[in-house]
Scaffold this motif. Structure first.
Motif, mmCIF file in Angstrom:
data_model
loop_
_atom_site.group_PDB
_atom_site.id
_atom_site.type_symbol
_atom_site.label_atom_id
_atom_site.label_comp_id
_atom_site.label_asym_id
_atom_site.label_seq_id
_atom_site.Cartn_x
_atom_site.Cartn_y
_atom_site.Cartn_z
ATOM 1 N N GLY A 371 0.814 -1.200 0.000
ATOM 2 C CA GLY A 371 0.000 0.000 0.000
ATOM 3 C C GLY A 371 0.847 1.249 0.000
ATOM 4 N N THR A 375 -0.120 4.520 5.015
ATOM 5 C CA THR A 375 -1.332 3.735 5.247
ATOM 6 C C THR A 375 -1.253 3.061 6.612
ATOM 7 O OG1 THR A 375 -1.597 3.318 2.881
ATOM 8 C CG2 THR A 375 -2.766 1.841 4.400
ATOM 9 N N GLN A 376 -2.294 3.236 7.419
ATOM 10 C CA GLN A 376 -2.302 2.668 8.771
ATOM 11 C C GLN A 376 -3.253 1.484 8.829
ATOM 12 O OE1 GLN A 376 -2.257 5.256 12.328
ATOM 13 N NE2 GLN A 376 -4.077 4.125 13.029
ATOM 14 N N GLY A 431 -8.378 -0.632 7.922
ATOM 15 C CA GLY A 431 -7.440 0.153 7.128
ATOM 16 C C GLY A 431 -6.609 -0.646 6.145
ATOM 17 N N PRO A 433 -5.212 -2.007 2.888
ATOM 18 C CA PRO A 433 -5.343 -1.536 1.493
ATOM 19 C C PRO A 433 -5.659 -2.693 0.551
ATOM 20 C CG PRO A 433 -3.034 -1.695 2.108
ATOM 21 C CD PRO A 433 -3.819 -2.025 3.343
#
Length: 883
Positions: A371, A375-376, A431, A433
């Motif tokens: 991702g 991104t978390q 979260g 991706p």
């Protein structure tokens, strides 16, 4: 071919055949599984007289060892440099103490053994094994280091030091410990598979250090030794009331690398002010709350030579040494074990993405992801789903149990935490991706590295699942200390839970070293007056101590370990603690009655919600205390007898008579009825022989009646449950014991199994019959205490029993007791002498029993419903009888 030549060839062939046959006969006896102080090739033996053990292997029945010879040297080629040898005509093969010249510190010794058996055969020498002695206080030249300034950051500090090895290396040994947790690296790799080092001990008294052989990891030229630290139990949140920094507010590292070159010269590299430190990607790491890892902050190459240190790398600061002792490892390290794949990935009614791993377990999830940078991804952990099928975390209390990963935005990234663990079956993923697939996650079970020793199965699938649950409850809660639960904001070494389960634990796994280590902490945290804390290591108030059935861990576990492993040493080491505990009770008792102080009592006994007719099984807490006073005194007498302390046997035997007499006067009517008419009251009175012989049979009958009055349900809590079925069987009520074991309605052992449990629950009704939950304040679904029934299952269903006067299964009682409509059962136990097996089938009125007894052990076989009693030696046997 002429006749002379033919005759010569024939004679030569015969000679070779008989030579081969003779050699084969000679090698019918062999030795295997060598250990030192319960450990295989240990690296930090502090014991000045380490103890040697081995097992015999023989294809000949009735084989006993008649003699042994041990030799020990300072090199692998022992015969060229024998430092000590011992030769005895004896059958002892377990925990034989070294009695040679004083052993040097931080020195590797090599040893091997051979034996002679009662058939006149001598084994080959065993393969060479080794042990290494630990450091003495004056051997430490390294300095404790920490970060510059005050250690206030949540992030994990990273430490590194580049060193130059000027010559070819013969050996390299690292001695490492920390205040907090450490993960040590050398030349780009972890130094070991150990986790949560240096382990959790009573830090104010002693901290363990670990020893690593780095010979193959280092090379001539530039090398890097490095480590990162976590808060752990030392500095992080632990105990109740958001308690932090219980042991200290500063994390520290202590590392000493000792190198021996091929030319015989030596060089030592220590942690000191020349080391550098900075923070990295581990932004926060806490045992209860989880870990936050930002891959964008990774220090690529930080643990390799040639890494360019930025200005963020500051010189390490020297910290005060402290008063605590540094001790070698005496227990197993925490390591990775089973790897589980997702059972399914689904959306809950609330629309959350949840992964089901199918097993309540302890460890963490390894996550793969691709991702954009920043991104978390958040992984939240839970044991169960609620009635509606939603992710349920209310029983975690304040523990967040979340791991947060922030991507750096490259190709596939792989994450797993460093200094935290979770208790879970279900994981909520936020979260992520793209599409989350099963191959993106694996769950890794993490627990102390205890060798599995017991297997148990029957013709009843529910019992087999119960055994599975017991074993996984042990795995999840034996993470360096025996914890009460592995998921909520607690995870403490509750003493009552541990003593209740210890005998069962010793069937499932080799817990000799595990409990040896933990009992040292029981002694260390025992109060000066002899009282024993509720939890060990003790992170509660000092006054939180002295509860009956909890503090009695001081006597119960040493005796259980002696019986299971024949380890007289644990009695020697713990005898002072055992005596202090009994003397403490005596000091607070009035007229031999222990009727004061706080007691948990029969914790979590049966309490129906609407108790209008007094059905709650409330047992008088002081009556319970009196029975455990007697039991601990009896175990102290037992230990004194084993250790040859005749005067103390006499002294405490007189005390025991007074304790039991006071119990009868205070808590039993003249007709033999206890003041509390509960199952636990009868069970403890009978298990601990509190009643005179003439009263016991009627008490057992009243116990049976009580069980039937509750519709054949148990009502016992933590203190009564471990002994309930044992007492019923002892007094001839195996049928009632089986009825209780196989009861499927609440409360029972199988009620959680029928509800889909994969571990043992803390409460009989953790999930109620209507699908709702018990109180969120205290409701673990992985809590081994009620798994103590496993001890009865091994001893009675498959009938594998130790014999007290020849402990460690030197002598074995095989006495299976079929029941409960079982048609078969099988159990194995890897003892300190070898494998014991008892496997039976019951069909068409015929009972068939197959037994294996290891070499150097003997057994008595008692076939059910017969008077047949057979004494046997080692070997494989088959028995049949009418049933």
């Amino acid at each position: 071919m002429n006749k002379a030549h033919y005759l010569t060839r024939t004679l030569l062939t015969c000679a070779l055949f008989f030579t081969f046959l003779s050699k084969g006969l000679t090698q019918q006896i062999a030795v295997k599984d060598l250990t030192v102080d319960h450990l295989v090739n240990p690296f930090s033996i502090d014991n000045p007289k380490p103890r040697f053990s081995w097992k015999l292997s023989s294809s000949v029945k009735n084989t006993m060892q008649s003699g042994y010879e041990i030799r020990l040297g300072s090199t692998e080629k022992i015969t060229k440099n024998i430092f000590w040898s011992a030769k005895q005509n004896a059958d002892q093969s377990v925990l034989i103490p070294y009695n040679g010249p004083e052993l040097a510190s931080k020195t590797k010794y090599y040893w091997q053994v051979r034996v002679t058996d009662n058939h006149g055969k001598t084994s080959d020498w065993s393969p060479v094994q080794y042990f290494q002695t630990g450091l003495k206080p004056n051997d430490w030249t390294a300095k404790w280091i920490t970060v510059a300034g005050k250690d206030t950051a949540l992030a994990s500090p990273y430490f590194r030091k580049e060193i130059n090895l000027s010559k070819n290396i013969k050996s390299a040994t690292a001695y490492v410990t920390a205040k907090g947790l450490y993960e040590a690296h050398v030349n780009g790799a972890r130094v070991s598979d150990d986790y949560f080092t240096p382990g959790w001990t009573s830090y104010k008294d002693h901290i363990q250090y670990q020893v690593y052989d780095l010979t193959k990891s280092l090379h001539k030229g530039a090398n890097v030794i490095a480590a990162l630290l976590g808060d752990g139990w030392y500095k992080g949140r632990i105990g109740f009331s958001n308690q932090k920094q219980f042991y200290g507010d500063t994390r520290g590292l202590l590392l000493q690398l000792e190198v021996v070159y091929t030319d015989g010269t030596k060089e030592i590299f220590n942690t000191d002010e020349t080391w550098k430190s900075t923070n990295g990607p581990v932004l926060a790491s806490n045992i209860y709350d989880g870990e936050t890892y930002d891959a964008r902050k990774e220090l690529t190459g930080w643990d390799k030579a040639g890494y360019e240190e930025s200005e963020a790398w500051k010189p390490a600061a020297i910290m005060a040494k402290g008063t605590e002792k540094l001790v070698g490892m005496s227990g197993p390290s925490v390591t990775k074990h089973e790897v589980l794949k997702p059972l399914k990935i689904f959306k809950t009614p609330l629309g959350e993405t949840v992964v089901d791993f199918g097993q309540n377990m302890v460890g963490w999830v390894v996550l793969k992801a691709r991702g954009a940078a920043g991104t978390q991804i958040t992984l939240s952990h839970a044991e169960v789903l609620d009635k509606a099928g939603n992710f349920y975390t209310a029983n975690l209390r304040s523990a967040k149990q979340k791991n947060i990963y922030i991507l750096k935005g490259v190709a596939e990234e792989v994450f797993e935490p460093h200094f935290t663990f979770q208790g879970f079956r279900y994981v909520k993923v936020e979260g992520y991706p793209g599409e989350l697939k099963a191959e993106d996650l694996t769950a890794v079970a993490v627990y102390s590295n205890m060798k599995p020793t017991g297997t148990f199965s029957t013709s009843n699938p529910l019992l087999n699942q119960l055994q599975h649950n017991i074993q996984w409850g042990q795995k999840g809660n034996f993470v360096d200390v025996p914890t009460d639960c592995p998921q909520r904001d607690e995870r403490l070494g509750w003493t009552g839970d541990a003593q209740a389960f210890a005998a069962t634990a010793a069937y499932n796994m080799d817990v000799a070293a595990f409990f040896t280590k933990w009992m040292k902490d029981v002694s260390a945290d025992q109060l000066p007056n002899g009282s024993v804390p509720f939890v060990v290591p003790n992170v509660l108030n000092a006054r939180d101590a002295g509860s009956a059935g909890w503090a009695d861990v001081a006597t119960i576990i040493p005796w259980n370990m002696y019986i299971a492993y024949g380890d007289k040493g644990i009695l020697e080491n713990q005898y002072g603690s055992m005596k202090k505990w009994v003397d403490y009770i005596s000091s607070v008792a009035q007229n031999n009655l222990w009727n004061s102080g706080f007691h948990f009592g029969d914790w979590l006994f049966y309490r129906p919600n609407d108790d209008n007719d007094g059905r709650a099984a409330v047992t008088d807490k002081y009556m319970i205390a009196q029975t455990f006073y007697a039991y601990s005194t009896q175990l102290l007498i037992n230990a004194a007898h084993v250790l040859g302390k005749a005067e103390e046997v006499k002294q405490y035997s007189e005390l025991l008579n007074k304790i039991k007499a006071a119990y009868l006067v205070e808590y039993v009517t003249p007709n033999g009825k206890p003041v509390s008419n509960t199952q636990t009251a009868y069970v403890l009175a009978l298990q601990f022989d509190m009643l005179p012989e003439k009263m016991r049979e009627q008490a057992a009958q009243r116990l049976v009646q009580n069980v039937r009055d509750y519709g054949t349900h148990l009502t016992t809590g933590f203190l009564g449950t471990p002994y309930l079925c044992h007492v019923l069987s002892r007094f001839g009520h195996d049928d009632v014991a089986y009825d209780l074991l196989l009861q499927e309605g609440y409360p029972s052992w199988l009620f959680p199994v029928k509800q889909g449990a994969t571990t043992i629950w803390e409460r009989w009704d953790g999930i109620k019959q209507d699908g709702t939950f018990q109180t969120t304040d205290m409701n673990s679904f992985n809590h081994y205490a009620y798994g103590a029934i496993g001890d009865w299952m091994y001893k009675n269903i498959v009938g594998i029993n130790p014999v007290v006067d020849q402990p460690g299964y030197k002598y074995i009682l095989i006495s299976p007791k079929p029941g409960g409509k079982l048609t078969s059962a099988s159990g194995e136990l890897e003892t300190v002498y070898g494998t014991v097996k008892s496997s039976w089938t019951l069909a068409d009125g015929t009972f068939k029993l197959d037994v294996i007894i290891p070499a150097n052990a003997k057994a008595t076989i008692l076939l059910p419903k017969t008077n047949k009693r057979e004494e046997i030696g080692s070997g494989t046997y088959h028995f049949e009888s009418k049933y």
